[in-house]
Design a protein around this motif. Structure first.
Motif, PDB file in Angstrom:
ATOM      1  N   GLY A   1      21.931   9.593   3.541  1.00 13.82           N
ATOM      2  CA  GLY A   1      20.836   9.548   2.570  1.00 13.82           C
ATOM      3  C   GLY A   1      20.543   8.111   2.183  1.00 13.82           C
ATOM      4  O   GLY A   1      21.125   7.156   2.705  1.00 13.82           O
ATOM      5  N   SER A   2      19.624   7.950   1.240  1.00 11.11           N
ATOM      6  CA  SER A   2      19.256   6.613   0.781  1.00 11.11           C
ATOM      7  C   SER A   2      18.837   6.670  -0.680  1.00 11.11           C
ATOM      8  O   SER A   2      18.516   7.744  -1.212  1.00 11.11           O
ATOM      9  CB  SER A   2      18.125   6.045   1.640  1.00 11.11           C
ATOM     10  N   TYR A   3      18.869   5.524  -1.321  1.00 10.47           N
ATOM     11  CA  TYR A   3      18.409   5.412  -2.711  1.00 10.47           C
ATOM     12  C   TYR A   3      17.949   3.979  -2.946  1.00 10.47           C
ATOM     13  O   TYR A   3      18.262   3.064  -2.163  1.00 10.47           O
ATOM     14  CB  TYR A   3      19.525   5.780  -3.691  1.00 10.47           C
ATOM     15  N   ASN A   4      17.190   3.774  -4.016  1.00 10.44           N
ATOM     16  CA  ASN A   4      16.689   2.450  -4.362  1.00 10.44           C
ATOM     17  C   ASN A   4      17.636   1.792  -5.370  1.00 10.44           C
ATOM     18  O   ASN A   4      17.775   2.266  -6.493  1.00 10.44           O
ATOM     19  CB  ASN A   4      15.279   2.537  -4.944  1.00 10.44           C
ATOM     20  N   ARG A   5      18.286   0.728  -4.935  1.00 13.08           N
ATOM     21  CA  ARG A   5      19.230   0.022  -5.813  1.00 13.08           C
ATOM     22  C   ARG A   5      18.499  -1.097  -6.554  1.00 13.08           C
ATOM     23  O   ARG A   5      17.825  -1.920  -5.953  1.00 13.08           O
ATOM     24  CB  ARG A   5      20.385  -0.548  -4.998  1.00 13.08           C
ATOM     25  N   TYR A   6      18.636  -1.095  -7.882  1.00 16.37           N
ATOM     26  CA  TYR A   6      17.996  -2.115  -8.725  1.00 16.37           C
ATOM     27  C   TYR A   6      18.607  -3.480  -8.437  1.00 16.37           C
ATOM     28  O   TYR A   6      19.827  -3.653  -8.454  1.00 16.37           O
ATOM     29  CB  TYR A   6      18.169  -1.753 -10.190  1.00 16.37           C
ATOM     30  N   THR A   7      17.768  -4.489  -8.149  1.00 20.72           N
ATOM     31  CA  THR A   7      18.277  -5.825  -7.825  1.00 20.72           C
ATOM     32  C   THR A   7      17.850  -6.899  -8.822  1.00 20.72           C
ATOM     33  O   THR A   7      18.320  -8.030  -8.745  1.00 20.72           O
ATOM     34  CB  THR A   7      17.805  -6.237  -6.425  1.00 20.72           C
ATOM     35  N   GLY A   8      16.972  -6.548  -9.737  1.00 19.27           N
ATOM     36  CA  GLY A   8      16.573  -7.561 -10.732  1.00 19.27           C
ATOM     37  C   GLY A   8      15.170  -7.338 -11.236  1.00 19.27           C
ATOM     38  O   GLY A   8      14.440  -6.458 -10.771  1.00 19.27           O
ATOM     39  N   THR A   9      14.793  -8.158 -12.203  1.00 23.65           N
ATOM     40  CA  THR A   9      13.462  -8.064 -12.820  1.00 23.65           C
ATOM     41  C   THR A   9      12.804  -9.436 -12.821  1.00 23.65           C
ATOM     42  O   THR A   9      13.447 -10.451 -13.144  1.00 23.65           O
ATOM     43  CB  THR A   9      13.556  -7.553 -14.265  1.00 23.65           C
ATOM     44  N   GLY A  10      11.532  -9.460 -12.438  1.00 22.18           N
ATOM     45  CA  GLY A  10      10.771 -10.709 -12.459  1.00 22.18           C
ATOM     46  C   GLY A  10       9.711 -10.677 -13.554  1.00 22.18           C
ATOM     47  O   GLY A  10       9.161  -9.613 -13.866  1.00 22.18           O
ATOM     48  N   TYR A  11       9.450 -11.833 -14.149  1.00 20.63           N
ATOM     49  CA  TYR A  11       8.489 -11.920 -15.259  1.00 20.63           C
ATOM     50  C   TYR A  11       7.367 -12.880 -14.884  1.00 20.63           C
ATOM     51  O   TYR A  11       7.584 -13.913 -14.237  1.00 20.63           O
ATOM     52  CB  TYR A  11       9.185 -12.424 -16.525  1.00 20.63           C
ATOM     53  N   ASN A  12       6.124 -12.527 -15.322  1.00 18.30           N
ATOM     54  CA  ASN A  12       4.987 -13.409 -15.058  1.00 18.30           C
ATOM     55  C   ASN A  12       4.616 -14.190 -16.312  1.00 18.30           C
ATOM     56  O   ASN A  12       5.247 -14.030 -17.379  1.00 18.30           O
ATOM     57  CB  ASN A  12       3.792 -12.609 -14.534  1.00 18.30           C
ATOM     58  N   ASN A  13       3.606 -15.012 -16.196  1.00 20.28           N
ATOM     59  CA  ASN A  13       3.199 -15.874 -17.314  1.00 20.28           C
ATOM     60  C   ASN A  13       2.491 -15.125 -18.427  1.00 20.28           C
ATOM     61  O   ASN A  13       2.191 -15.707 -19.481  1.00 20.28           O
ATOM     62  CB  ASN A  13       2.289 -16.999 -16.803  1.00 20.28           C
ATOM     63  N   TYR A  14       2.151 -13.883 -18.222  1.00 20.39           N
ATOM     64  CA  TYR A  14       1.431 -13.114 -19.229  1.00 20.39           C
ATOM     65  C   TYR A  14       2.330 -12.122 -19.961  1.00 20.39           C
ATOM     66  O   TYR A  14       1.838 -11.240 -20.663  1.00 20.39           O
ATOM     67  CB  TYR A  14       0.269 -12.371 -18.556  1.00 20.39           C
ATOM     68  N   GLY A  15       3.621 -12.244 -19.798  1.00 23.27           N
ATOM     69  CA  GLY A  15       4.548 -11.355 -20.500  1.00 23.27           C
ATOM     70  C   GLY A  15       4.867 -10.068 -19.761  1.00 23.27           C
ATOM     71  O   GLY A  15       5.622  -9.232 -20.264  1.00 23.27           O
ATOM     72  N   GLY A  16       4.256  -9.908 -18.609  1.00 16.74           N
ATOM     73  CA  GLY A  16       4.548  -8.703 -17.825  1.00 16.74           C
ATOM     74  C   GLY A  16       5.836  -8.849 -17.015  1.00 16.74           C
ATOM     75  O   GLY A  16       6.354  -9.954 -16.828  1.00 16.74           O
ATOM     76  N   SER A  17       6.342  -7.762 -16.562  1.00 18.60           N
ATOM     77  CA  SER A  17       7.578  -7.784 -15.775  1.00 18.60           C
ATOM     78  C   SER A  17       7.475  -6.800 -14.606  1.00 18.60           C
ATOM     79  O   SER A  17       6.712  -5.840 -14.656  1.00 18.60           O
ATOM     80  CB  SER A  17       8.778  -7.415 -16.652  1.00 18.60           C
ATOM     81  N   THR A  18       8.252  -7.100 -13.583  1.00 23.14           N
ATOM     82  CA  THR A  18       8.299  -6.240 -12.410  1.00 23.14           C
ATOM     83  C   THR A  18       9.755  -6.026 -12.006  1.00 23.14           C
ATOM     84  O   THR A  18      10.519  -6.999 -11.873  1.00 23.14           O
ATOM     85  CB  THR A  18       7.544  -6.868 -11.218  1.00 23.14           C
ATOM     86  N   ASN A  19      10.141  -4.769 -11.850  1.00 23.64           N
ATOM     87  CA  ASN A  19      11.496  -4.456 -11.397  1.00 23.64           C
ATOM     88  C   ASN A  19      11.524  -4.433  -9.874  1.00 23.64           C
ATOM     89  O   ASN A  19      10.606  -3.917  -9.237  1.00 23.64           O
ATOM     90  CB  ASN A  19      11.947  -3.099 -11.946  1.00 23.64           C
ATOM     91  N   TYR A  20      12.600  -4.943  -9.311  1.00 24.20           N
ATOM     92  CA  TYR A  20      12.736  -5.001  -7.863  1.00 24.20           C
ATOM     93  C   TYR A  20      13.906  -4.122  -7.409  1.00 24.20           C
ATOM     94  O   TYR A  20      14.951  -4.076  -8.061  1.00 24.20           O
ATOM     95  CB  TYR A  20      12.957  -6.443  -7.406  1.00 24.20           C
ATOM     96  N   TYR A  21      13.682  -3.473  -6.298  1.00 26.29           N
ATOM     97  CA  TYR A  21      14.695  -2.562  -5.767  1.00 26.29           C
ATOM     98  C   TYR A  21      14.873  -2.808  -4.268  1.00 26.29           C
ATOM     99  O   TYR A  21      13.952  -3.259  -3.581  1.00 26.29           O
ATOM    100  CB  TYR A  21      14.295  -1.097  -5.982  1.00 26.29           C
ATOM    101  N   THR A  22      16.071  -2.475  -3.810  1.00 21.52           N
ATOM    102  CA  THR A  22      16.384  -2.559  -2.384  1.00 21.52           C
ATOM    103  C   THR A  22      16.834  -1.194  -1.890  1.00 21.52           C
ATOM    104  O   THR A  22      17.645  -0.528  -2.539  1.00 21.52           O
ATOM    105  CB  THR A  22      17.509  -3.589  -2.126  1.00 21.52           C
ATOM    106  N   ARG A  23      16.302  -0.775  -0.754  1.00 21.13           N
ATOM    107  CA  ARG A  23      16.679   0.522  -0.205  1.00 21.13           C
ATOM    108  C   ARG A  23      18.099   0.438   0.384  1.00 21.13           C
ATOM    109  O   ARG A  23      18.372  -0.396   1.242  1.00 21.13           O
ATOM    110  CB  ARG A  23      15.684   0.950   0.867  1.00 21.13           C
ATOM    111  N   GLU A  24      18.977   1.288  -0.120  1.00 24.13           N
ATOM    112  CA  GLU A  24      20.361   1.343   0.343  1.00 24.13           C
ATOM    113  C   GLU A  24      20.604   2.683   1.040  1.00 24.13           C
ATOM    114  O   GLU A  24      20.117   3.729   0.593  1.00 24.13           O
ATOM    115  CB  GLU A  24      21.341   1.201  -0.837  1.00 24.13           C
TER     116      GLU A  24
END
Length: 211
Positions: A160-183
């Motif tokens: 099977g597989s799942y998305n492993r959380y690898t970190g969060t990135g932030y932009n200049n407008y206060g928004g954020s994006t979570n990043y995942y890697t398929r394991e």
């Protein structure tokens, strides 16, 4: 010359003393044996060798079957496709009072507490073996009328597989994006397939499902 002899004598004396000291220290050592906390559950009913030998004598009956397992859903229901015991060893034992007690002891096993049921050497000796084909099919020919217990260990795996959380990135407008890697992963499983069967008459062909 005298100095050489004296030096040789001192060296020899030192080696003798060292050997004596080493011998004494080795004799003083005590190696602590490993602990064996295993609880061995043994059937108390005597094993009837004569009955087992007669039960496995040649007859004219046949036991034919297929060994397989189905995967379970989240509710414990077996709904998946059959997983066949391919090229697996099927064991057959004659049913005796001793063997029935052994199976009851198997229910009390607890690997975490090192508690295991043990089959005697005599009971293990009086068995038949068959090897299944790639479709899980097996056959025990030349069987006499009687009751028998069959079992097989089915080893299989799931992936099977799942998305492993690898970190969060932030932009200049206060928004954020979570990043995942398929394991990807593989899980190993081991199921004991077992069944009681009975041949009631000579020449009978008994077809079963071992699951």
């Amino acid at each position: 010359m005298f100095k050489q002899k004296l030096t040789a004598t001192l060296v020899y004396t030192f080696m003798v003393v060292l050997a004596v000291i080493t011998g004494l220290s080795s004799k003083a050592q005590y190696v602590q044996p490993e602990r064996d906390d295993t609880v061995r559950l043994m059937a108390k009913t005597p094993f009837d060798t004569s009955y087992a030998r007669a039960a496995l004598a040649k007859g004219t009956g046949t036991i034919k079957g297929v060994a397989f397992q189905r995967t379970k859903n989240g509710y414990g229901m077996k709904v998946g496709k059959p997983i066949y015991a391919r090229n697996s060893k099927i064991l057959l034992f004659p049913v005796t009072p001793y063997f029935l007690e052994f199976l009851e002891l198997k229910k009390k096993e607890n690997p975490k507490k090192l508690k295991f049921a043990y089959l005697s050497k005599e009971a293990w000796f009086f068995r038949l073996e068959a090897i299944s084909n790639s479709a899980g099919e097996f056959t025990f020919p030349d069987m006499k009328p009687g009751k028998y217990y069959l079992e097989c260990v089915l080893n299989w795996s799931t992936t099977g597989s799942y998305n492993r959380y690898t970190g969060t990135g932030y932009n200049n407008y206060g928004g954020s994006t979570n990043y995942y890697t398929r394991e990807y992963y593989t899980r190993s499983h081991s199921d004991l397939l077992s069944k009681f069967v009975e041949i009631t008459e000579e020449g009978q062909v008994l077809e079963i499902k071992l699951k």
